[in-house]
Design a protein around this motif. Structure first.
Motif, PDB file in Angstrom:
ATOM      1  N   ALA A 183      70.594 -10.642  51.977  1.00 49.76           N
ATOM      2  CA  ALA A 183      69.440 -11.534  51.936  1.00 49.76           C
ATOM      3  C   ALA A 183      68.979 -11.887  53.348  1.00 49.76           C
ATOM      4  N   ARG A 184      69.934 -12.096  54.231  1.00 50.11           N
ATOM      5  CA  ARG A 184      69.586 -12.376  55.633  1.00 50.11           C
ATOM      6  C   ARG A 184      68.910 -11.169  56.267  1.00 50.11           C
ATOM      7  N   MET A 185      69.430  -9.981  56.006  1.00 50.72           N
ATOM      8  CA  MET A 185      68.821  -8.767  56.556  1.00 50.72           C
ATOM      9  C   MET A 185      67.395  -8.606  56.046  1.00 50.72           C
ATOM     10  N   ALA A 186      67.176  -8.898  54.771  1.00 50.21           N
ATOM     11  CA  ALA A 186      65.831  -8.783  54.204  1.00 50.21           C
ATOM     12  C   ALA A 186      64.878  -9.766  54.869  1.00 50.21           C
ATOM     13  N   ALA A 187      65.338 -11.002  55.081  1.00 50.56           N
ATOM     14  CA  ALA A 187      64.483 -12.007  55.720  1.00 50.56           C
ATOM     15  C   ALA A 187      64.178 -11.635  57.163  1.00 50.56           C
ATOM     16  N   ASP A 188      65.183 -11.150  57.879  1.00 51.47           N
ATOM     17  CA  ASP A 188      64.970 -10.761  59.280  1.00 51.47           C
ATOM     18  C   ASP A 188      64.044  -9.556  59.377  1.00 51.47           C
ATOM     19  N   ALA A 189      64.198  -8.588  58.464  1.00 50.18           N
ATOM     20  CA  ALA A 189      63.320  -7.417  58.468  1.00 50.18           C
ATOM     21  C   ALA A 189      61.880  -7.834  58.190  1.00 50.18           C
ATOM     22  N   LYS A 190      61.693  -8.743  57.251  1.00 51.89           N
ATOM     23  CA  LYS A 190      60.350  -9.239  56.943  1.00 51.89           C
ATOM     24  C   LYS A 190      59.729  -9.915  58.161  1.00 51.89           C
ATOM     25  N   ALA A 191      60.529 -10.702  58.880  1.00 46.77           N
ATOM     26  CA  ALA A 191      60.025 -11.393  60.064  1.00 46.77           C
ATOM     27  C   ALA A 191      59.635 -10.403  61.152  1.00 46.77           C
ATOM     28  N   GLN A 192      60.373  -9.321  61.286  1.00 48.75           N
ATOM     29  CA  GLN A 192      60.095  -8.331  62.328  1.00 48.75           C
ATOM     30  C   GLN A 192      58.927  -7.415  61.968  1.00 48.75           C
ATOM     31  N   ARG A 193      58.761  -7.125  60.655  1.00 42.40           N
ATOM     32  CA  ARG A 193      57.852  -6.055  60.238  1.00 42.40           C
ATOM     33  C   ARG A 193      56.602  -6.547  59.514  1.00 42.40           C
ATOM     34  N   ALA A 194      56.511  -7.836  59.237  1.00 38.49           N
ATOM     35  CA  ALA A 194      55.352  -8.378  58.519  1.00 38.49           C
ATOM     36  C   ALA A 194      55.169  -7.629  57.204  1.00 38.49           C
ATOM     37  N   GLU A 195      54.053  -6.919  57.039  1.00 32.84           N
ATOM     38  CA  GLU A 195      53.764  -6.263  55.757  1.00 32.84           C
ATOM     39  C   GLU A 195      54.274  -4.836  55.665  1.00 32.84           C
ATOM     40  N   LEU A 196      54.873  -4.304  56.731  1.00 34.05           N
ATOM     41  CA  LEU A 196      55.412  -2.949  56.649  1.00 34.05           C
ATOM     42  C   LEU A 196      56.597  -2.924  55.684  1.00 34.05           C
ATOM     43  N   PRO A 197      56.723  -1.881  54.874  1.00 34.65           N
ATOM     44  CA  PRO A 197      57.703  -1.895  53.785  1.00 34.65           C
ATOM     45  C   PRO A 197      59.146  -1.671  54.241  1.00 34.65           C
ATOM     46  N   VAL A 198      60.059  -2.206  53.447  1.00 29.57           N
ATOM     47  CA  VAL A 198      61.503  -2.092  53.660  1.00 29.57           C
ATOM     48  C   VAL A 198      62.151  -1.710  52.329  1.00 29.57           C
ATOM     49  N   VAL A 199      63.068  -0.783  52.367  1.00 28.50           N
ATOM     50  CA  VAL A 199      63.844  -0.410  51.178  1.00 28.50           C
ATOM     51  C   VAL A 199      65.317  -0.591  51.480  1.00 28.50           C
ATOM     52  N   PHE A 200      66.016  -1.257  50.584  1.00 32.44           N
ATOM     53  CA  PHE A 200      67.466  -1.358  50.633  1.00 32.44           C
ATOM     54  C   PHE A 200      68.019  -0.343  49.640  1.00 32.44           C
ATOM     55  N   GLN A 201      68.941   0.514  50.099  1.00 27.12           N
ATOM     56  CA  GLN A 201      69.430   1.552  49.190  1.00 27.12           C
ATOM     57  C   GLN A 201      70.922   1.810  49.385  1.00 27.12           C
ATOM     58  N   SER A 202      71.524   2.274  48.302  1.00 26.91           N
ATOM     59  CA  SER A 202      72.854   2.872  48.334  1.00 26.91           C
ATOM     60  C   SER A 202      72.757   4.220  47.641  1.00 26.91           C
ATOM     61  N   LEU A 203      73.067   5.268  48.355  1.00 29.62           N
ATOM     62  CA  LEU A 203      73.004   6.593  47.752  1.00 29.62           C
ATOM     63  C   LEU A 203      74.117   6.811  46.733  1.00 29.62           C
ATOM     64  N   ARG A 204      75.042   5.875  46.645  1.00 35.77           N
ATOM     65  CA  ARG A 204      76.107   5.950  45.641  1.00 35.77           C
ATOM     66  C   ARG A 204      75.705   5.277  44.337  1.00 35.77           C
ATOM     67  N   SER A 205      74.573   4.591  44.341  1.00 33.93           N
ATOM     68  CA  SER A 205      74.141   3.896  43.131  1.00 33.93           C
ATOM     69  C   SER A 205      73.301   4.825  42.261  1.00 33.93           C
ATOM     70  N   GLU A 206      73.046   4.401  41.048  1.00 36.37           N
ATOM     71  CA  GLU A 206      72.254   5.219  40.125  1.00 36.37           C
ATOM     72  C   GLU A 206      70.827   5.414  40.627  1.00 36.37           C
ATOM     73  N   SER A 207      70.264   4.371  41.252  1.00 36.44           N
ATOM     74  CA  SER A 207      68.882   4.480  41.742  1.00 36.44           C
ATOM     75  C   SER A 207      68.799   5.346  42.983  1.00 36.44           C
ATOM     76  N   GLY A 208      69.856   5.375  43.798  1.00 31.95           N
ATOM     77  CA  GLY A 208      69.921   6.264  44.943  1.00 31.95           C
ATOM     78  C   GLY A 208      68.699   6.202  45.833  1.00 31.95           C
ATOM     79  N   VAL A 209      68.054   7.350  45.987  1.00 26.97           N
ATOM     80  CA  VAL A 209      66.937   7.490  46.912  1.00 26.97           C
ATOM     81  C   VAL A 209      65.586   7.274  46.212  1.00 26.97           C
ATOM     82  N   THR A 210      65.599   6.712  45.015  1.00 23.61           N
ATOM     83  CA  THR A 210      64.382   6.603  44.199  1.00 23.61           C
ATOM     84  C   THR A 210      63.232   5.927  44.931  1.00 23.61           C
ATOM     85  N   ASP A 211      63.487   4.800  45.578  1.00 27.54           N
ATOM     86  CA  ASP A 211      62.404   4.049  46.221  1.00 27.54           C
ATOM     87  C   ASP A 211      61.844   4.788  47.435  1.00 27.54           C
ATOM     88  N   VAL A 212      62.711   5.432  48.193  1.00 26.77           N
ATOM     89  CA  VAL A 212      62.231   6.198  49.346  1.00 26.77           C
ATOM     90  C   VAL A 212      61.425   7.404  48.867  1.00 26.77           C
TER      91      VAL A 212
END
Length: 225
Positions: A183-212
């Protein structure tokens, strides 16, 4: 785990969208990030996800070896003729930002030899938070960091984190083991990037690379529109 931030972002735009024969060239997307952040694994996952719908190829960059290309070949993510390597012989961002001639030759050779191509992924060698791609080489860029590098990485900024078209925070499955606060990483990324998108992923999860992969598809749709 996916925190955020719808993975769309600005459309891919280039002043040189066509080859010398007038045909549309492939969309080029660069992937950069620190050593061990998961760039090659992300490239492999994207190839597996997109290879049945897009004609794609990969250029990898390493300083003195072909290690990343050899990994992709072992994983058989694409036919061998669609994977090529550049040995930079120097700091990796030199070959993706300062003197891009070797990479340009590699992407053009791929289009000549196995084209027509829809998409070329250009993976940088492992570098620091300052790594960015020349707009003369790629049309959009992804920057990959991982939670094991510390949850202060987004807050530290640097051009890779703040200006990349997409920021990927990788290996979220490791967060409980390395003490990283997502949650802290998400908030800090938002502060640094404004509206530029951020994806949190684990390639070991079922969703994997879906968002990218969804973001890449959106870039390709903009490129062909």
């Amino acid at each position: 785990m996916h925190l955020d931030h719808t993975p769309h972002g600005p459309a891919a735009v280039s002043a040189d969208a066509h080859r010398t024969d007038g045909s549309r060239r492939a969309l080029r997307i660069g992937l950069g990030g620190p050593v061990g952040s998961g760039k090659t694994a992300t490239v492999a996952a994207l190839c597996r996800t997109l290879r049945d719908e897009l004609s794609l190829a990969v250029v990898t960059n390493d300083i003195y070896t072909r290690e990343d290309a050899e990994f992709l070949l072992r994983e058989a993510v694409l036919p061998p003729e669609r994977i090529t390597a550049v040995e930079t012989g120097a700091c990796p961002h030199t070959a993706i930002r300062d003197d891009i001639s070797a990479n340009l030759e590699a992407v053009e050779d791929l289009e000549d030899e196995v084209g027509p191509l829809d998409l070329i992924l250009v993976e940088s060698g492992g570098d620091n938070l300052t790594a960015t791609f020349s707009k003369g080489l790629v049309d959009a860029q992804i920057f990959v960091i991982d939670v094991a590098g510390g949850d202060d990485i987004p807050r530290k900024g640097g051009p890779g984190v703040t200006t990349a078209d997409l920021l990927v925070v990788n290996k979220t499955d490791l967060a409980p083991y390395v003490g990283s606060d997502l949650a802290r990483m998400a908030a800090d990324a938002k502060a640094q990037r404004a509206e530029l998108p951020v994806v949190f992923q684990s390639l070991r999860s079922e969703s994997g690379v879906t968002d990218v992969a969804a973001w890449v598809r959106a870039q390709f749709a903009a490129w062909t529109a």
